[in-house]
Motif scaffolding. Structure first.
Motif, short mmCIF file in Angstrom:
data_model
loop_
_atom_site.label_atom_id
_atom_site.label_comp_id
_atom_site.label_asym_id
_atom_site.label_seq_id
_atom_site.Cartn_x
_atom_site.Cartn_y
_atom_site.Cartn_z
N PHE A 90 0.82 -1.23 -0.12
CA PHE A 90 -0.02 -0.15 0.02
C PHE A 90 0.81 1.18 -0.08
O PHE A 90 0.50 2.30 -0.57
N ALA A 91 1.94 1.29 0.71
CA ALA A 91 3.00 2.27 0.67
C ALA A 91 3.34 2.53 -0.85
O ALA A 91 3.35 3.84 -1.32
N LYS A 92 3.70 1.58 -1.62
CA LYS A 92 3.91 1.75 -2.86
C LYS A 92 3.20 2.35 -3.84
O LYS A 92 2.96 3.05 -4.90
N LEU A 93 1.74 1.96 -3.67
CA LEU A 93 0.72 2.14 -4.39
C LEU A 93 0.50 3.84 -4.29
O LEU A 93 0.17 4.41 -5.17
N LEU A 94 0.37 4.20 -3.02
CA LEU A 94 0.19 5.61 -2.60
C LEU A 94 1.23 6.40 -3.15
O LEU A 94 1.20 7.48 -3.40
N LYS A 95 2.57 5.76 -2.80
CA LYS A 95 3.72 6.72 -3.34
C LYS A 95 3.55 6.97 -4.57
O LYS A 95 4.16 8.32 -5.12
N HIS A 96 3.41 6.11 -5.46
CA HIS A 96 3.43 6.27 -6.90
C HIS A 96 1.97 6.72 -7.51
O HIS A 96 1.84 6.73 -8.59
N ASP A 97 1.06 7.22 -6.71
CA ASP A 97 -0.36 7.64 -6.95
C ASP A 97 -0.82 6.66 -7.93
O ASP A 97 -1.58 7.04 -9.22
N ILE A 98 -0.93 5.50 -7.66
CA ILE A 98 -1.62 4.16 -8.26
C ILE A 98 -2.93 4.18 -7.79
O ILE A 98 -3.11 3.71 -6.52
N GLN A 99 -4.12 4.25 -8.52
CA GLN A 99 -5.40 3.74 -7.98
C GLN A 99 -5.76 2.33 -8.42
O GLN A 99 -5.30 1.70 -9.47
N VAL A 100 -6.38 1.56 -7.41
CA VAL A 100 -6.78 0.24 -7.72
C VAL A 100 -8.31 0.05 -7.82
O VAL A 100 -8.95 0.42 -6.80
N TYR A 101 -8.74 -0.28 -8.80
CA TYR A 101 -10.40 -0.83 -8.99
C TYR A 101 -10.59 -2.18 -8.94
O TYR A 101 -9.90 -2.93 -9.66
#
Length: 372
Positions: A90-101
């Motif tokens: 989750f840190a990597k997702l948020l750091k790189h501004d990646i959305q998950v649907y």
């Protein structure tokens, strides 16, 4: 001329059109799980699971949206420590501004979704739904339109999903007549002047609208209609649509031995191995298939006349019960659901004909199992 940026809300609306949330099983974790719905879509990566390797792939491809089949948040999170797998992810997702649907059981049930793809790859015909989830209801939409805007409004509402009867689109009835109105103080009429009664040549348009998309259709109607105040009616209909749901039951074009079908499943799904339950020589023709873990539904497959039921994650006791009841089983694994991602890519690409965004299927193998 530069094309307008695709927003997250537009992408979500497209996904909800392909995999309506109403098709999801109760308490399923679907929808936007990580990120900002307003985030501009720079690229989309389709994946079965969201792992760190998949996130790294998205970063390398410049994709800031991941559409996954399996929820990235499925069980309650006890912590988000970066020295543990979930925290790092989750840190990597948020750091790189990646959305998950996430589109899970709604994509399983959807037309062109997981179970349609699995059935088609086996060449099944005369298919029906195995586990009903939803039956569409309809309303009749009636609206009057000035003649010079009739075609524009008709096209707009049909593009939004109105007017479908079976495989026929743009099904409407149109009748010309005269509309009257008098714009009062404070109005800004498209036709006429304040305080004067106007008579306008109009077309009364009637069409059918699935209840689940009536909001979208009405929004398209109001946007395309020239009048400041649009008069329209929605009437409930007794007409019911086709059942949608999990799994498919269909027929092979000829009877096969169970062992022969098992080998065909291996070839069709690109597998090196699979498990099956039953006499290898028994003849089968009616086949039920359900992507993912569907072992508990074997009694329904039997009730619908299936000679063999194909699903993943079959446990020992389920296999024993089905065998004693005379039901053959084939277990290709849970991971075969990835085969539907290419269908999803094609469907999303057709919705983005201006090539506004790049949509790709992940190449990362996320199955946790290896075999010897």
């Amino acid at each position: 001329m530069a094309t307008m940026a695709t927003t997250g809300r537009k992408l979500i609306a497209q996904m909800e059109r392909l995999s309506p949330p109403v098709l999801a099983m109760e308490k399923d974790r679907i929808g936007l799980q990580v990120g900002d719905p307003e985030a501009e879509v720079k690229g989309v990566l389709l994946a079965l699971d969201v792992t760190e390797a998949v996130v790294d792939e998205a970063i390398a491809l410049g994709a800031n949206w991941i559409i996954a089949h399996h929820a990235v948040i499925f069980r309650p999170l006890g912590d988000l420590r970066r020295d543990r797998p979930a925290g790092r992810l989750f840190a990597k997702l948020l750091k790189h501004d990646i959305q998950v649907y996430v589109a899970h059981t709604n994509f399983d049930s959807a037309t062109g979704g997981v179970n349609d793809v699995l059935a088609q790859k086996l060449g099944l015909t005369e298919t029906d739904v195995l586990i009903p989830v939803h039956r569409e209801t309809y309303k009749k939409l009636v609206v009057t339109i000035p003649k010079d805007h009739h075609d524009a409004v008709l096209q707009a509402i049909c593009k939004a999903g109105a007017g479908w009867i079976g495989n026929y689109s743009h099904c409407t009835f149109n009748l010309e007549g005269t509309g009257t109105f008098r714009p009062e103080e404070g109005t800004d009429p498209y036709i006429g002047e304040q305080g004067q009664l106007e008579r306008v040549g109009e077309v009364r348009l009637e069409t059918i609208v699935p209840t689940t998309i009536q909001t979208r259709v009405v929004s398209a109607l109001i946007k395309a209609h020239p009048y400041e105040e649009v008069a329209y009616d929605l009437y409930p209909l007794d007409l019911e649509g086709a059942v949608q749901g999990l799994g498919r039951v269909g027929r092979l074009d000829q009877t096969l031995s169970l062992s022969h079908l098992a080998n065909q499943v291996k070839k069709a799904y690109g597998l090196s191995h699979l498990r099956f339950v039953g006499n290898p020589d028994v003849r089968v023709q009616t086949v039920a298939v359900l992507g993912g873990a569907g072992g508990r539904y074997w009694p329904e497959a039997k009730r619908l006349g299936a000679d063999v039921y194909i699903t993943g994650d079959i446990d020992h006791h389920t296999a024993m019960d089905a065998r004693e009841a005379g039901v053959c089983l084939i277990d290709p694994g849970h991971h075969v659901e990835y085969l539907a991602l290419e269908s999803l890519r094609q469907q999303l690409s057709e919705m983005n004909t201006e090539k506004e965004i790049t949509i790709q299927v992940s190449t990362i193998e996320t199955s946790p199992f290896s075999f010897v």
